[in-house]
Design a protein around this motif. Structure first.
Motif, PDB file in Angstrom:
ATOM      1  N   SER A 269       0.794  -1.150   0.075  1.00 40.26           N
ATOM      2  CA  SER A 269      -0.054  -0.109   0.116  1.00 40.26           C
ATOM      3  C   SER A 269       0.885   1.125   0.217  1.00 40.26           C
ATOM      4  O   SER A 269       0.502   2.161  -0.626  1.00 40.26           O
ATOM      5  N   ALA A 270       1.963   1.195   0.711  1.00 38.58           N
ATOM      6  CA  ALA A 270       2.675   2.391   0.874  1.00 38.58           C
ATOM      7  C   ALA A 270       3.565   2.679  -0.501  1.00 38.58           C
ATOM      8  O   ALA A 270       3.679   3.882  -0.865  1.00 38.58           O
ATOM      9  N   SER A 271       3.937   1.511  -1.182  1.00 37.76           N
ATOM     10  CA  SER A 271       4.575   1.523  -2.486  1.00 37.76           C
ATOM     11  C   SER A 271       3.308   2.162  -3.599  1.00 37.76           C
ATOM     12  O   SER A 271       3.984   3.029  -4.193  1.00 37.76           O
ATOM     13  N   VAL A 272       2.062   1.696  -3.603  1.00 32.63           N
ATOM     14  CA  VAL A 272       1.307   2.402  -4.257  1.00 32.63           C
ATOM     15  C   VAL A 272       1.134   3.911  -3.982  1.00 32.63           C
ATOM     16  O   VAL A 272       0.934   4.440  -5.084  1.00 32.63           O
ATOM     17  N   MET A 275       3.987   5.654  -5.799  1.00 31.84           N
ATOM     18  CA  MET A 275       4.098   5.669  -7.308  1.00 31.84           C
ATOM     19  C   MET A 275       2.770   6.621  -7.607  1.00 31.84           C
ATOM     20  O   MET A 275       2.977   7.417  -8.432  1.00 31.84           O
ATOM     21  N   ASP A 276       1.653   6.679  -6.739  1.00 34.92           N
ATOM     22  CA  ASP A 276       0.520   7.484  -6.994  1.00 34.92           C
ATOM     23  C   ASP A 276       0.883   9.166  -6.842  1.00 34.92           C
ATOM     24  O   ASP A 276       0.401   9.825  -7.578  1.00 34.92           O
ATOM     25  N   ALA A 277       1.873   9.057  -6.086  1.00 30.59           N
ATOM     26  CA  ALA A 277       2.553  10.741  -5.875  1.00 30.59           C
ATOM     27  C   ALA A 277       3.167  10.938  -7.255  1.00 30.59           C
ATOM     28  O   ALA A 277       3.351  12.427  -7.230  1.00 30.59           O
ATOM     29  N   ARG A 278       3.937  10.198  -7.688  1.00 34.53           N
ATOM     30  CA  ARG A 278       4.518  10.600  -8.896  1.00 34.53           C
ATOM     31  C   ARG A 278       3.914   9.995 -10.466  1.00 34.53           C
ATOM     32  O   ARG A 278       4.321   9.774 -11.061  1.00 34.53           O
ATOM     33  N   ARG A 285      -0.443   4.031 -19.797  1.00 32.00           N
ATOM     34  CA  ARG A 285      -0.278   2.672 -19.669  1.00 32.00           C
ATOM     35  C   ARG A 285      -0.069   2.516 -18.254  1.00 32.00           C
ATOM     36  O   ARG A 285      -0.838   1.534 -17.772  1.00 32.00           O
ATOM     37  N   ALA A 286       0.869   2.887 -17.783  1.00 29.18           N
ATOM     38  CA  ALA A 286       1.418   2.739 -16.369  1.00 29.18           C
ATOM     39  C   ALA A 286       0.364   3.045 -15.523  1.00 29.18           C
ATOM     40  O   ALA A 286       0.142   2.902 -14.433  1.00 29.18           O
ATOM     41  N   LEU A 292      -5.609  -0.054 -11.406  1.00 27.93           N
ATOM     42  CA  LEU A 292      -5.967  -1.250 -11.147  1.00 27.93           C
ATOM     43  C   LEU A 292      -5.396  -1.829  -9.954  1.00 27.93           C
ATOM     44  O   LEU A 292      -5.840  -2.409  -9.165  1.00 27.93           O
ATOM     45  N   LEU A 293      -4.094  -1.640  -9.718  1.00 24.98           N
ATOM     46  CA  LEU A 293      -3.216  -1.852  -8.570  1.00 24.98           C
ATOM     47  C   LEU A 293      -3.632  -1.331  -6.993  1.00 24.98           C
ATOM     48  O   LEU A 293      -3.953  -2.077  -6.215  1.00 24.98           O
ATOM     49  N   SER A 294      -3.972  -0.072  -7.451  1.00 25.69           N
ATOM     50  CA  SER A 294      -4.504   0.637  -6.221  1.00 25.69           C
ATOM     51  C   SER A 294      -5.884   0.076  -5.695  1.00 25.69           C
ATOM     52  O   SER A 294      -6.214  -0.153  -4.644  1.00 25.69           O
TER      53      SER A 294
END
Length: 480
Positions: A269-272, A275-278, A285-286, A292-294
Motif C-alpha cells: 500500500s505504501a509503495s502504491v 507511485m501515485d504521488a509521481r 498505460r502505467a 488497477l493495482l490501487s
C-alpha cells in the motif's frame, strides 16, 4: 414391481404425520396396557361365567334329581297321580316345575308353562327316556331347565333360576371394567414416565448439539454406565471433539494468514502511494495499471480486515463497548462516513426519540456493509428507512433500520444463504458478487446478533423490484 411401487407411494402419502419418539413410546405403552387390560378382563369374565354357570347347572341337576327321586318314593306308597306328584313337590318347597302325566301337563305356574319347553328336550326326555338339561330364558330371567323321566308318572321338568349368578356376573363385569380403567390409567402414567426417561438422553444430546451450534464447542455429554447410551455418548463426544479441533484449526489458520498478510500489504500500500504521488511522471498505460493495482490493494485490505474480524468472532475475542445512542442520529453519522454520504434517509417521528444500546463502531460497520452491498448489487443508490416496530399506543421496544435497493432482489430460498460466510451460487452469488469475498453480510449478521438483534432480507414493501435488508434492534424511548 411398478404397481407395487405405486401402491407404496400412495400408502406413504396417506399416512398421518409422523409422531415424535416420546409420543410413540407413550402410545405403545398405553395401547399395550389397554390390550392387556381388555384381554385379562375378557378372560377373567369368561372363566368366572363358565364356573358360575357350571356350578349352577350341577346344583340344578342334583336338586332336580333329588326331587324326582322324592316324587318316585312318594308315588310308590300313594296312587301315581299328577296331583299326588304336585303335592309331593309342593311339600318339599319346589315351585317351578312341570309334570307330564298321561299326555297332560300340570304344575305349571305362569310363566313357567309347557310352551317354554324346547321341543328337542321334550322329545329327548319323553320319547327316548333320557335326562336332559338346557339354559332357557323365561320372560326376562335365565333358568337352568332339567328334565327327568319318572317311573309310573311320566316326565318331570324343573326350572332353577340363574338370577343370583347374573347379578354376580354384573358385579364382576363392573369391577373388571373399573379395574381395566385403573390399569389403563396406570399404564398411561407409566408410559409418560417411561417416555420421558427414554427420551431424556436424546433431549440432553439435542441441547448439547444446540450449544455447540451456538458456539460453545467445549460442550460434552456426561459419561454413563448404560452400555446402550454409552455408545451414543462416546460417539457424540468424539464428534464434538473433532469438530472443535477442526473449527479451532480453521480459525487459527485464518487469523495467522490475516496477520501474516498485513505486513506485506502495508508495504504494498505504501509503495502504491509513492507511485501515485509521481503519477504524472508515468506513461498512460502505467497509470492505468496503477489504478488497477490501487483498487486491488484497497479490496485486499478490506478482505484482510474482514478475515481478522471473522477470526475474532470465532476465537470469542470480541468485546463490545456498549453505550446509549440516539438511533436516528447514529444512523445519520454512519451514513455520512460511508461510501455514499448523500443517500436519502427517511426517519419516522417516533424514531427520532428511540435510543439503542450498542457498540457504535460495530453497528456503524454493519450499516456501512449493507450500504456497500446495495451500492454494488442493488441497481443504483439505495434509500434508508428508520421505523419503530410497535404501534403508537404501545411502549417502544424495537427499531428497524432498513436499506432498500432497486436491484433484482433475493429469491426466498436464498435469503438465509446470503448471510453465510463465503456464500456463492444463485442469488447469493449475485449479492456477494465476484468483487467481494462474501464476508460483508455475514459480518452484519454476527454484529447484529451480538447486540441481541436480528437481520434479514425481504422484498420491497411497495411492490417494486428490489430487496429490503432490515436490521432490528432492541430500543427504548427517550424521556422528555
Amino acid at each position: 414391481m411398478i404397481e407395487g411401487g405405486w401402491f407404496r407411494r400412495l400408502l406413504r402419502k396417506s399416512r398421518p404425520n409422523a409422531l415424535g419418539l416420546r409420543r410413540r413410546i407413550l402410545l405403545t405403552i398405553t395401547f399395550g396396557s389397554i390390550a392387556l387390560s381388555v384381554f385379562l378382563a375378557i378372560t377373567t369374565y369368561g372363566l368366572t361365567q363358565n364356573n358360575l354357570v357350571r356350578q349352577a347347572e350341577t346344583a340344578a341337576v342334583r336338586t332336580s334329581l333329588r326331587n324326582a327321586q322324592s316324587v318316585t318314593q312318594n308315588l310308590s306308597s300313594n296312587p301315581p297321580t299328577a296331583q299326588n306328584a304336585e303335592d309331593s313337590l309342593t311339600n318339599i318347597g319346589v315351585q317351578r316345575f312341570l309334570i307330564r302325566y298321561q299326555g297332560q301337563w300340570s304344575g305349571g305356574v305362569p310363566p313357567y308353562v309347557d310352551s317354554v319347553l324346547p321341543p328337542d328336550m321334550i322329545d329327548e326326555v319323553l320319547v327316548r327316556g333320557e335326562p336332559s338339561k338346557q339354559i332357557v330364558r323365561v320372560g326376562d330371567e335365565l333358568n337352568v331347565l332339567v328334565g327327568w323321566e319318572v317311573p309310573n308318572l311320566g316326565g318331570y321338568f324343573q326350572f332353577t333360576s340363574l338370577g343370583d349368578q347374573v347379578e354376580t356376573l354384573d358385579s364382576v363385569r363392573f369391577n373388571l371394567l373399573l379395574a381395566s380403567l385403573i390399569s389403563t390409567g396406570l399404564g398411561v402414567l407409566l408410559g409418560i414416565f417411561s417416555s420421558r426417561r427414554a427420551v431424556r438422553p436424546l433431549s440432553t444430546a439435542a441441547q448439547a448439539a444446540s450449544a455447540i451450534a451456538g458456539g460453545r464447542l467445549d460442550t460434552r455429554l456426561e459419561t454413563t454406565a448404560d452400555p446402550d447410551l454409552g455408545v451414543l455418548t462416546d460417539s457424540f463426544n468424539d464428534m464434538a471433539e473433532a469438530l472443535q479441533q477442526r473449527v479451532e484449526r480453521d480459525a487459527r489458520f485464518a487469523s495467522d494468514v490475516s496477520h501474516e498478510l498485513r505486513s506485506p500489504l502495508m508495504t504494498l500500500s505504501a509503495s502504491v502511494e509513492v507511485m501515485d504521488a509521481r503519477r504524472d511522471d508515468l506513461p498512460e498505460r502505467a497509470q492505468s495499471a496503477l489504478d488497477l493495482l490501487s483498487s486491488d490493494v484497497v479490496r485486499f485490505q478490506g478482505l484482510v480486515e474482514d478475515l481478522l474480524e471473522i477470526s475474532r468472532f470465532d476465537a470469542g475475542a470480541i468485546r463490545l463497548h456498549m453505550e446509549e445512542l440516539l438511533a436516528a442520529e447514529f444512523v445519520r453519522q454512519a451514513v455520512a462516513v460511508s461510501a455514499a454520504p448523500q443517500l436519502p434517509l427517511h426517519v419516522s417521528d417516533r424514531s427520532e426519540l428511540a435510543i439503542i444500546r450498542g457498540d457504535k463502531r460495530r453497528l456503524a460497520r454493519a450499516v456501512a456493509n449493507l450500504i456497500d452491498n446495495s451500492l454494488a448489487y442493488g441497481g443504483g443508490e439505495p434509500e434508508i428507512l428508520i421505523n419503530v416496530v410497535e404501534p403508537d399506543d404501545e411502549p417502544l421496544a424495537h427499531i428497524q433500520i432498513a436499506v432498500v435497493d432497486n436491484g433484482p432482489g433475493v429469491p426466498p430460498e436464498e435469503r438465509q444463504l446470503v448471510f453465510e460466510r463465503f456464500a456463492r451460487g444463485g442469488g447469493a452469488g449475485r449479492r456477494t458478487g465476484s468483487e467481494g469475498a462474501g464476508l460483508g453480510l455475514s459480518l452484519v449478521d454476527e454484529h447484529v446478533k451480538m447486540h441481541g438483534g436480528r437481520v434479514w432480507v425481504e422484498d420491497r414493501l411497495d411492490g417494486q423490484p428490489g430487496a429490503r435488508f432490515v436490521i432490528e434492534l432492541m430500543a427504548s424511548e427517550l424521556d422528555d
